[in-house]
Design an enzyme around this catalytic site. Sequence first.
Site, PDB file in Angstrom:
ATOM      1  N   ASP A 275      -4.684  -5.632   2.694  1.00 46.36           N
ATOM      2  CA  ASP A 275      -5.843  -6.451   3.047  1.00 46.36           C
ATOM      3  C   ASP A 275      -5.688  -7.894   2.558  1.00 46.36           C
ATOM      4  OD1 ASP A 275      -7.249  -4.478   4.395  1.00 46.36           O
ATOM      5  OD2 ASP A 275      -8.053  -3.629   2.546  1.00 46.36           O
TER       6      ASP A 275
ATOM      7  N   ASN B 233       0.856  -1.189   0.000  1.00 45.43           N
ATOM      8  CA  ASN B 233       0.000   0.000   0.000  1.00 45.43           C
ATOM      9  C   ASN B 233       0.886   1.231   0.000  1.00 45.43           C
ATOM     10  OD1 ASN B 233      -2.568  -1.134   0.172  1.00 45.43           O
ATOM     11  ND2 ASN B 233      -2.475  -1.303   2.378  1.00 45.43           N
TER      12      ASN B 233
ATOM     13  N   PRO C  43      -5.292 -11.121   8.156  1.00 44.94           N
ATOM     14  CA  PRO C  43      -6.086 -10.845   9.369  1.00 44.94           C
ATOM     15  C   PRO C  43      -6.208  -9.340   9.574  1.00 44.94           C
ATOM     16  CG  PRO C  43      -3.875 -11.619   9.943  1.00 44.94           C
ATOM     17  CD  PRO C  43      -4.000 -11.741   8.444  1.00 44.94           C
ATOM     18  N   ASP C  44      -7.307  -8.908  10.168  1.00 44.71           N
ATOM     19  CA  ASP C  44      -7.469  -7.491  10.512  1.00 44.71           C
ATOM     20  C   ASP C  44      -6.921  -7.314  11.933  1.00 44.71           C
ATOM     21  OD1 ASP C  44      -8.442  -5.005  11.456  1.00 44.71           O
ATOM     22  OD2 ASP C  44      -9.936  -5.006   9.841  1.00 44.71           O
TER      23      ASP C  44
END
Length: 399
Positions: free
Chosen positions: A279, A210, A305-306
Site C-alpha cells: 500500500d 507483503n 496507487p490502487d
Amino acid sequence: MNRLQGRKLVLGVTGGVAAYKAAELVRLLGKAGADVHVVLTEGGARFVTAVTFQALSGNPVWTDLWDPRMDNNMAHIDLVRGADAVLIAPATADCLARLAQGRADDLLSTLCLARDVPLLVAPAMNRQMWEHPATQRNVACLAGDGVTIVGPAAGEQACGETGMGRMLEPEELFEAVIAFFVPKRLAGRKVVMTAGPTYEAIDPVRAITNTSSGKMGYAIAAACARAGAEVVLVSGPVALPVPAGVKRVDVRSALDMRAAVFDALPGADVFVGVAAVADYRPMLAAEHKIKKSGEQMSITLTPNPDILAEVAALSDAPFCVGFAAESRDLDAYAEGKRANKKLPMLVGNLVADGLGGDDNTVVLYDDAGRHPLPRAAKADLAAQIVDHMAGLLPPVGGR
Ligand code: CTP
C-alpha cells in the site's frame, strides 16, 4: 485432488525412448482419479514392459489385436467403449504417419480408427524427424481431423542433439489432459491479472514487501487459461513456474505493476487483482546501499496507487474481480472493499486459512450475496472461482 474422478482414459504407448515418462504419467492420472487402460505397441514394449504399466494403472495392459482375454475378440471396440479420451504418449513419427493414413494393422491404430471419443497425441522424436516435411504434413493432417497435438517441446534429446521434438514432461501432459476436460467458458476472452507481492525499494538491496507466495494468483491464471482465455499475468517476484498458456510479465514495484497492467489492458474482458500490492512505498529510494550508523532511522512512506480501483473506475472497465485477505471480520471488510472499489465480484479469505499453503477457504461476494466454498486445494478453488466468474460475465462482445 480428484480432478479426473470418473474419467476413463486409454493411454497408447508407442516405441520411443520417452516411453519411460509414460509410466509417471499413468501414476499422475491414476492419482487424480482417472481409470487408465494402457495399450502398448510392439515398439513401446521394447522400452517399458507391460508389467510396469499394469502395476501403475491397476488394469490389464493390452498389446494384441487378437488378445484372447477379450472374449469377443473385439479389443479395439471394447477398450474405447465408455472411454472419455484416447491419449498417445509418446507418439512416434511412425505412429503419427499411420494415424494420418488411417492404418489399422495393430491394436492401437485400429482402436484409434474405431473410436468416437477425442484423441490427443504427444509427439516425441529426434528434431530432424519432427522437422521433416512428411511429419509436419502428418501433424497438420491430424490436426485437421480434430486430433489434439500436445507439444512437443524443444530441449536436449536422447540422441544427444538439441531441438524441437522432445515429449512434454509427465506433469505437463497431465496438465494438458486436465485442461482438455475443462469447459471452455472463457473462450474468446482476454484476462489481465496481477499476482504475487510487490517490492518497494528502500535502497538497491532492501525493500518493503507483503507476504505472498503467489500460489492463489497462479492457480487462477492457470484456471483461466484452461477455460480457454488469453491470459496476461503481471507478477511480482515469486518462485513459481509460468502456467501453461499464460503470458507472464515480471515486475517488482507497485508502480511497475500498474504500468504493466495498463499496457496489457486494451481489449481485456476481465481484470483480476490477486497481487498483495504494497500500500506504501518509500518516498525516496537511496541510490546506494544505506550504511548502518547505529542511530535510529525512519523511512517516509507515500501511498501507492490502487491498481484495482483505478481499473474498475475506467469508463470502459473490464469485469473486475478483487481479492481480500483479512485477519478478522471477513464479511464486513470484504463487502466494504467490494463497494468502495465498485467491483462486481470479490474473493475473500482469512489469512489464517490460506497464506502460503496449498489449501484455502474462501467466500465469494457478488451482487447476489455471499457464496462460501468448502476448504479445498488452491487449484480446485481456482477452478470454482473462475467458473463462478464466467457465469457473471456479459456475453462476448456485449460489454
Ligand atoms: N490492490 C491493488 N492495488 C493496491 C492495493 C490492492 O490492485 N495498491 C488490489 C489487490 O490485488 C486486491 C485488492 O485490491 O485485489 C485488495 O484490496 P485492498 O483494500 O487494497 O486490500 P489491502 O491492501 O489488504 O487493504 P487494507 O490494507 O486496507 O486491508
